[in-house]
Design an enzyme around this catalytic site. Sequence first.
Site, PDB file in Angstrom:
ATOM      1  N   TYR A   1     -11.403  11.807  -6.686  1.00 14.73           N
ATOM      2  CA  TYR A   1     -10.573  11.566  -6.391  1.00 14.73           C
ATOM      3  C   TYR A   1     -10.673  11.639  -4.617  1.00 14.73           C
ATOM      4  CZ  TYR A   1      -7.955  12.413 -10.971  1.00 14.73           C
ATOM      5  OH  TYR A   1      -8.098  12.304 -12.449  1.00 14.73           O
TER       6      TYR A   1
ATOM      7  N   GLN B   1      10.277  11.416  -4.083  1.00 13.31           N
ATOM      8  CA  GLN B   1       9.866  10.900  -4.998  1.00 13.31           C
ATOM      9  C   GLN B   1       9.441  11.579  -6.342  1.00 13.31           C
ATOM     10  OE1 GLN B   1       5.573   9.054  -4.670  1.00 13.31           O
ATOM     11  NE2 GLN B   1       6.664   7.603  -3.898  1.00 13.31           N
TER      12      GLN B   1
END
Length: 325
Positions: free
Chosen positions: A66, A295
């Site tokens: 990643y 979020q």
Amino acid sequence: METTRITTTQLGQTGLEITRVGFGAWAIGGGGWEFGWGPQEDQESIDTIHRALELGVNWIDTAAAYGLGHSEEVVGRALAGVDERPYVFTKASLVPGPGGRVLHSLKRDSILREAEASLGRLGVDAIDLYQIHWPDPEVDIEEGWAALAELKEQGLVRHIGVSNFDTAQLTRIQQIAPVETLQPPYSLIDRHIEDEILPYVAAEDIGVIVYSPMASGLLTGAMTRERIAGLPDDDWRKHDRRFREPQLSRHLALVERLRTVAARHDATPGAVAAAWTLRNPAVHGAILGFRRPDQVESVLTAASLVLSDTDVTDIEATIRTELSA
């Protein structure tokens, strides 16, 4: 520090007591590689990790691939100085290639080098769960799995598992060392693991943490055609067929049904989508990706959200109708 109790469960036979949802660190690796999510602000990512930990999440899932190591670096920075460190899960087998692409390697020496580099980036003495990212090249899965078993024997990793393996591949490597966990994709629009893989791992008591339960953002309720069109060019989703027609219209129609169910529970469509994956008794945890602190809280409701039979019927009937259209 504010804390909220999130439902926990035992992850297979690992002995790890994990929250039903974990922090997925794929997106915070940023752009600049073939499966990147576009530019990310590292401090915002760190603040988001801290917010998830404040709210009770006790595991983070990342991978060396990643951001070509950047996600692990950000996770390491976020955990430096944290009083109660969460479990850290990461993965190997994807190595940097030319032009921001990744290459697959399951050779022993490559795996050992990856583990050493991940330990350094994460700033930990041992990785709580180390996973083979992809069973590729398939001819080398035994060599790669033996390398993970070696790392466990050395105490550099505490538990070992795999991601994206099928039942035949799991059976092959089980002869070398027990597979403790599996990480497959699972969502309302990707249910292929239900037929063979989930029954197999349930019978073997293998822990399961699923990725992309909200289909990489498609099922959050925040994804629109306009937003997709405006995604950075180095966000892999902009070019993925699930985010393009004819699939996109079906997926957005499903989101509207999720929105209806979410309203019954004062939740978000994304939380309902993630909660749906956790209904399966073979699934122990779901990986949720967050990129901003604001979020986190709304989606964490998935950990304790109980969907009724009516809810599930409404959602799944919609899927059958859309797929037959």
